[in-house]
Design an enzyme around this catalytic site. Structure first.
Site, short mmCIF file in Angstrom:
data_model
loop_
_atom_site.label_atom_id
_atom_site.label_comp_id
_atom_site.label_asym_id
_atom_site.label_seq_id
_atom_site.Cartn_x
_atom_site.Cartn_y
_atom_site.Cartn_z
N PHE A 1 19.77 35.57 -48.55
CA PHE A 1 20.51 34.87 -49.61
C PHE A 1 19.97 35.28 -50.99
O PHE A 1 19.05 34.67 -51.51
CB PHE A 1 20.41 33.36 -49.40
CG PHE A 1 21.05 32.89 -48.12
CD1 PHE A 1 22.42 32.76 -48.03
CD2 PHE A 1 20.26 32.62 -47.00
CE1 PHE A 1 23.02 32.34 -46.84
CE2 PHE A 1 20.84 32.20 -45.82
CZ PHE A 1 22.23 32.07 -45.73
N ASN B 1 9.90 9.32 -31.51
CA ASN B 1 11.17 8.82 -30.97
C ASN B 1 11.98 9.90 -30.28
O ASN B 1 13.05 9.64 -29.72
CB ASN B 1 12.00 8.13 -32.06
CG ASN B 1 12.38 9.07 -33.20
OD1 ASN B 1 12.26 10.30 -33.10
ND2 ASN B 1 12.84 8.50 -34.31
N ILE C 1 4.75 20.74 -36.19
CA ILE C 1 3.40 20.68 -36.77
C ILE C 1 2.57 19.61 -36.07
O ILE C 1 1.38 19.80 -35.81
CB ILE C 1 3.48 20.44 -38.28
CG1 ILE C 1 4.31 21.54 -38.95
CG2 ILE C 1 2.08 20.40 -38.90
CD1 ILE C 1 4.66 21.28 -40.40
N ILE D 1 8.56 4.34 -35.62
CA ILE D 1 7.46 3.94 -36.50
C ILE D 1 7.73 2.60 -37.18
O ILE D 1 6.81 1.97 -37.68
CB ILE D 1 7.16 5.00 -37.57
CG1 ILE D 1 8.40 5.28 -38.44
CG2 ILE D 1 6.64 6.27 -36.93
CD1 ILE D 1 8.12 6.15 -39.65
N THR E 1 4.95 17.45 -48.66
CA THR E 1 5.68 18.70 -48.77
C THR E 1 5.61 19.24 -50.19
O THR E 1 5.54 18.46 -51.16
CB THR E 1 7.16 18.50 -48.39
OG1 THR E 1 7.91 19.68 -48.71
CG2 THR E 1 7.78 17.34 -49.14
N LYS F 1 9.60 11.88 -49.78
CA LYS F 1 8.17 12.08 -49.56
C LYS F 1 7.35 11.68 -50.79
O LYS F 1 6.27 11.10 -50.68
CB LYS F 1 7.90 13.55 -49.21
CG LYS F 1 8.47 13.99 -47.85
CD LYS F 1 7.60 13.51 -46.71
CE LYS F 1 7.98 14.19 -45.41
NZ LYS F 1 7.03 13.92 -44.31
N TYR G 1 15.14 14.81 -49.68
CA TYR G 1 13.99 15.00 -48.78
C TYR G 1 12.69 14.99 -49.58
O TYR G 1 11.76 14.22 -49.29
CB TYR G 1 14.13 16.31 -48.01
CG TYR G 1 12.85 16.74 -47.35
CD1 TYR G 1 12.27 15.95 -46.34
CD2 TYR G 1 12.20 17.91 -47.72
CE1 TYR G 1 11.07 16.33 -45.75
CE2 TYR G 1 11.01 18.30 -47.12
CZ TYR G 1 10.45 17.50 -46.14
OH TYR G 1 9.26 17.88 -45.55
N PHE H 1 3.35 24.13 -47.73
CA PHE H 1 4.29 25.14 -48.17
C PHE H 1 5.08 25.59 -46.93
O PHE H 1 5.67 24.73 -46.28
CB PHE H 1 3.54 26.24 -48.95
CG PHE H 1 3.27 25.77 -50.38
CD1 PHE H 1 3.94 26.35 -51.44
CD2 PHE H 1 2.42 24.71 -50.64
CE1 PHE H 1 3.75 25.88 -52.74
CE2 PHE H 1 2.21 24.24 -51.93
CZ PHE H 1 2.87 24.84 -52.98
#
Length: 329
Positions: free
Chosen positions: A208, A33, A13, A52, A117, A145, A141, A169
């Protein structure tokens, strides 16, 4: 002319956002990095390979390039990995972002657009999901955020930080000129996995669960073209420059597509059969995740232009076909 620091600008992104920024006349400096990013995705000569959390490096970049604002993508983003290595995610995402923000603020940079997110919402009870939906992440995760988002309000009160967090999304697709695209190692996203199957790099695509409460029994997700997502970041920057109050916005389309719809569309566009193997449900997969996007459309005047499923899959297919081994091609 504004100069923008983009962390994670060698990632999926981030690189598309750098491309849009450059096309709109911004000066762009990329810091990455290259742990998960790709040097081949860096579209500016002003590139620093570094972390960072390196306050000295941040100071050097801000002073040398006279940075006006930052767009912060750099993060670990694999949900499964976060479940097995939560400490890594709280360190790499939350703690290091705190260090990065401190360095920016100390050097007078007080405008930031943050890559957040939809995982901050966890398993929402109602769909579509608004920005006011309770935040209840079900993995480290998403929590990493959400912790960053919560810190912004305190940094704003103490130091005057202006911020906009964009809750993505399902980002998908690739640049229209096929120059950059999606290349994750390992790959976990549905559309590139489907297209790798079309290329013969995978024997089949695993579905799934086929007994969800959806029209065809497979999960429904809100897919947003990466270029539309990039445009949202530029509009968020402009909004901060215009004095828009700090807040979070969802970035999606308000429309969902099922797993089977994605596969059928990919079959039609690629002309390949794309074998399917039905597999058990994965824990934590909700029936449907679709964004409510009234706020970003009304307040930032943002409208998705490329996020119909055909355009998403066609642009992604063009990238994968021309770069079957990703950037190493």
């Amino acid at each position: 002319m504004k100069t923008i620091l983009v962390t994670g600008g060698a990632g999926y992104i981030g690189s598309h956002t750098v491309k849009v920024l450059l096309e709109k006349g911004y000066n762009v400096v990329v810091l990455d990095n290259l742990v998960t990013g790709h040097h081949g995705a860096v579209l500016t000569d002003s590139f620093y390979q570094g972390d960072i959390s390196d306050a000295e490096l941040i100071t050097t970049i801000v002073e040398k390039h006279q940075i006006d604002a930052a767009i912060h993508f750099a993060a670990r983003s694999l949900v499964g990995e976060s479940m097995t290595r939560p400490d890594l995610y709280f360190h790499e995402n939350t703690a290091k972002t705190g260090m990065f923000l401190s360095a920016l603020i100390q050097n007078g940079v007080k405008k930031i657009v943050f890559s957040s997110t939809a995982a901050v919402y966890g398993l929402p009870e109602t769909v579509p999901i608004s920005e006011q939906t309770p935040k209840a992440p079900i993995n480290p995760y998403g929590l990493s955020k959400w912790m960053i988002e919560q810190s912004f309000e305190w940094l704003e009160k103490a130091y005057g930080l202006q911020w906009i967090a964009l809750r993505y999304f399902n980002a998908a697709g690739a640049s229209l000129d096929h120059s950059i695209g999606e290349d994750h190692q390992p790959e976990t996203h549905l559309i590139p996995l489907v297209l790798q199957t079309a290329l013969g790099q995978r024997e089949a695509i695993h579905v799934f669960g086929n007994d969800y409460n959806t029209p065809d029994g497979t999960c429904i997700r809100d897919y947003i073209h990466v270029l539309d997502l990039a445009e949202a970041h530029v509009l968020a920057l402009q909004a901060l420059n215009d004095g828009h109050p700090s807040r979070a916005f969802n970035v999606g389309t308000g429309q969902g597509y099922s797993v089977r719809e994605v596969i059928e569309t990919a079959r039609r566009i690629t002309g390949h059969p794309i074998p399917v193997v039905d597999a058990p449900r994965r824990e934590g997969d909700p029936d449907s995740l679709v964004a409510q996007v009234d706020d970003i459309q009304q307040q930032l005047n943002w409208q998705p232009r490329y996020s119909d499923l055909d355009t998403i899959i066609q642009t992604a297919w063009n990238w994968h076909k021309n770069n079957p081994n990703g950037y190493s091609s």
